[in-house]
Design a protein around this motif. Structure first.
Motif, mmCIF file in Angstrom:
data_model
loop_
_atom_site.group_PDB
_atom_site.id
_atom_site.type_symbol
_atom_site.label_atom_id
_atom_site.label_comp_id
_atom_site.label_asym_id
_atom_site.label_seq_id
_atom_site.Cartn_x
_atom_site.Cartn_y
_atom_site.Cartn_z
ATOM 1 N N THR A 22 53.477 19.098 59.724
ATOM 2 C CA THR A 22 53.135 20.200 58.827
ATOM 3 C C THR A 22 51.657 20.520 58.920
ATOM 4 O OG1 THR A 22 54.898 19.551 57.327
ATOM 5 C CG2 THR A 22 53.213 20.988 56.435
ATOM 6 N N SER A 23 50.802 19.508 58.920
ATOM 7 C CA SER A 23 49.368 19.766 58.994
ATOM 8 C C SER A 23 48.981 20.308 60.370
ATOM 9 C CB SER A 23 48.578 18.502 58.671
ATOM 10 O OG SER A 23 48.807 17.510 59.631
ATOM 11 N N LEU A 24 49.630 19.858 61.424
ATOM 12 C CA LEU A 24 49.346 20.401 62.748
ATOM 13 C C LEU A 24 49.772 21.857 62.845
ATOM 14 C CD1 LEU A 24 50.347 17.435 65.083
ATOM 15 C CD2 LEU A 24 48.046 18.261 64.549
ATOM 16 N N HIS A 25 50.883 22.196 62.212
ATOM 17 C CA HIS A 25 51.332 23.583 62.215
ATOM 18 C C HIS A 25 50.351 24.464 61.458
ATOM 19 C CE1 HIS A 25 53.943 27.026 62.285
ATOM 20 N NE2 HIS A 25 53.891 27.099 60.968
ATOM 21 N N ALA A 26 49.833 23.980 60.347
ATOM 22 C CA ALA A 26 48.864 24.748 59.564
ATOM 23 C C ALA A 26 47.561 24.918 60.337
ATOM 24 C CB ALA A 26 48.614 24.075 58.226
ATOM 25 N N ALA A 27 47.188 23.944 61.155
ATOM 26 C CA ALA A 27 45.953 24.028 61.920
ATOM 27 C C ALA A 27 46.046 25.059 63.047
ATOM 28 C CB ALA A 27 45.615 22.663 62.499
ATOM 29 N N ASP A 28 47.252 25.463 63.412
ATOM 30 C CA ASP A 28 47.418 26.452 64.471
ATOM 31 C C ASP A 28 47.069 27.862 64.027
ATOM 32 O OD1 ASP A 28 50.328 24.890 65.986
ATOM 33 O OD2 ASP A 28 48.191 24.553 66.276
ATOM 34 N N ALA A 29 46.984 28.110 62.724
ATOM 35 C CA ALA A 29 46.676 29.447 62.229
ATOM 36 C C ALA A 29 45.286 29.849 62.710
ATOM 37 C CB ALA A 29 46.743 29.468 60.713
ATOM 38 N N VAL A 30 45.187 31.054 63.226
ATOM 39 C CA VAL A 30 43.925 31.541 63.772
ATOM 40 C C VAL A 30 43.173 32.289 62.685
ATOM 41 C CG1 VAL A 30 42.902 33.034 65.508
ATOM 42 C CG2 VAL A 30 44.937 31.718 66.056
ATOM 43 N N TRP A 31 41.913 31.905 62.487
ATOM 44 C CA TRP A 31 41.056 32.613 61.542
ATOM 45 C C TRP A 31 40.125 33.472 62.343
ATOM 46 C CZ3 TRP A 31 36.002 33.569 60.424
ATOM 47 C CH2 TRP A 31 35.730 34.096 59.164
ATOM 48 N N PRO A 32 39.950 34.675 62.031
ATOM 49 C CA PRO A 32 40.535 35.470 60.963
ATOM 50 C C PRO A 32 41.773 36.207 61.438
ATOM 51 C CG PRO A 32 38.689 36.660 61.887
ATOM 52 C CD PRO A 32 38.788 35.347 62.642
ATOM 53 N N SER A 33 42.727 36.300 60.578
ATOM 54 C CA SER A 33 43.951 37.025 60.912
ATOM 55 C C SER A 33 44.150 38.241 60.028
ATOM 56 C CB SER A 33 45.153 36.086 60.777
ATOM 57 O OG SER A 33 45.251 35.618 59.453
ATOM 58 N N LYS A 34 43.189 38.534 59.170
ATOM 59 C CA LYS A 34 43.239 39.727 58.320
ATOM 60 C C LYS A 34 41.811 40.184 58.064
ATOM 61 C CE LYS A 34 43.509 37.224 53.934
ATOM 62 N NZ LYS A 34 44.264 37.049 52.710
ATOM 63 N N PRO A 35 41.632 41.368 57.489
ATOM 64 C CA PRO A 35 40.270 41.886 57.271
ATOM 65 C C PRO A 35 39.420 40.974 56.394
ATOM 66 C CG PRO A 35 41.886 43.622 56.962
ATOM 67 C CD PRO A 35 42.657 42.345 57.112
ATOM 68 N N ILE A 36 38.135 40.978 56.682
ATOM 69 C CA ILE A 36 37.155 40.218 55.910
ATOM 70 C C ILE A 36 36.463 41.189 54.957
ATOM 71 C CG2 ILE A 36 35.014 38.880 56.057
ATOM 72 C CD1 ILE A 36 35.957 37.990 58.835
ATOM 73 N N ARG A 37 36.230 40.731 53.746
ATOM 74 C CA ARG A 37 35.593 41.568 52.723
ATOM 75 C C ARG A 37 34.229 40.981 52.379
ATOM 76 N NH1 ARG A 37 38.207 42.427 46.812
ATOM 77 N NH2 ARG A 37 36.812 40.735 46.318
ATOM 78 N N ILE A 38 33.191 41.820 52.422
ATOM 79 C CA ILE A 38 31.847 41.413 52.034
ATOM 80 C C ILE A 38 31.494 42.158 50.760
ATOM 81 C CG2 ILE A 38 29.412 41.363 52.651
ATOM 82 C CD1 ILE A 38 30.220 41.295 55.578
ATOM 83 N N ILE A 39 31.171 41.407 49.712
ATOM 84 C CA ILE A 39 30.779 41.993 48.433
ATOM 85 C C ILE A 39 29.261 41.950 48.325
ATOM 86 C CG2 ILE A 39 30.939 41.788 45.929
ATOM 87 C CD1 ILE A 39 33.635 40.379 46.329
ATOM 88 N N ILE A 40 28.674 43.101 47.954
ATOM 89 C CA ILE A 40 27.229 43.196 47.781
ATOM 90 C C ILE A 40 26.952 43.475 46.306
ATOM 91 C CG2 ILE A 40 25.132 44.391 48.488
ATOM 92 C CD1 ILE A 40 26.711 45.315 50.961
ATOM 93 N N PRO A 41 26.104 42.674 45.655
ATOM 94 C CA PRO A 41 25.847 42.878 44.233
ATOM 95 C C PRO A 41 24.784 43.936 43.937
ATOM 96 C CG PRO A 41 24.757 40.889 44.966
ATOM 97 C CD PRO A 41 25.530 41.425 46.140
ATOM 98 N N LEU A 42 24.580 44.867 44.834
ATOM 99 C CA LEU A 42 23.582 45.925 44.654
ATOM 100 C C LEU A 42 24.214 47.287 44.912
ATOM 101 C CD1 LEU A 42 20.689 44.176 46.566
ATOM 102 C CD2 LEU A 42 20.902 44.398 44.097
#
Length: 97
Positions: A22-42
């Motif tokens: 199970t842990s080996l299967h989870a380690a196969d997930a490629v990051w990033p696989s969806k959009p990345i969001r950057i929040i700016i506090p200004l």
């Protein structure tokens, strides 16, 4: 009693094997696989906003995923920090300060 110990050992081995696969299967997930969001506090147009957008563009090119830059101005950065805290802890939401 020897037979029970063998059964227990086999059951433990099976559980360990299941946990490892199970842990080996989870380690196969490629990051990033969806959009990345950057929040700016200004607010938009500030120097930090411009720099964050430049970083976002470069990240998008290098990682081949969309990078969304959001401005959450107000309350001295508290609103942006709350939005970050409310997001899923999956590494896809960043706070640029």
């Amino acid at each position: 009693m020897g037979e029970n110990m063998k059964r227990l050992a086999l059951a433990l081995c099976a559980c360990l094997l299941a946990a490892l696969t199970t842990s080996l299967h989870a380690a196969d997930a490629v990051w990033p696989s969806k959009p990345i969001r950057i929040i700016i506090p200004l607010s938009p147009g500030a120097l930090t906003d411009v720099i964050a957008r430049m970083y976002g563009n470069e990240l998008s090119k290098r990682l081949n995923v969309p990078v969304i830059v959001e401005n959450n101005a107000g309350a001295g950065g508290v609103i942006a920090s709350q939005n970050l805290a409310a997001s899923a802890p999956d590494g896809y939401t960043l706070l640029f300060v």
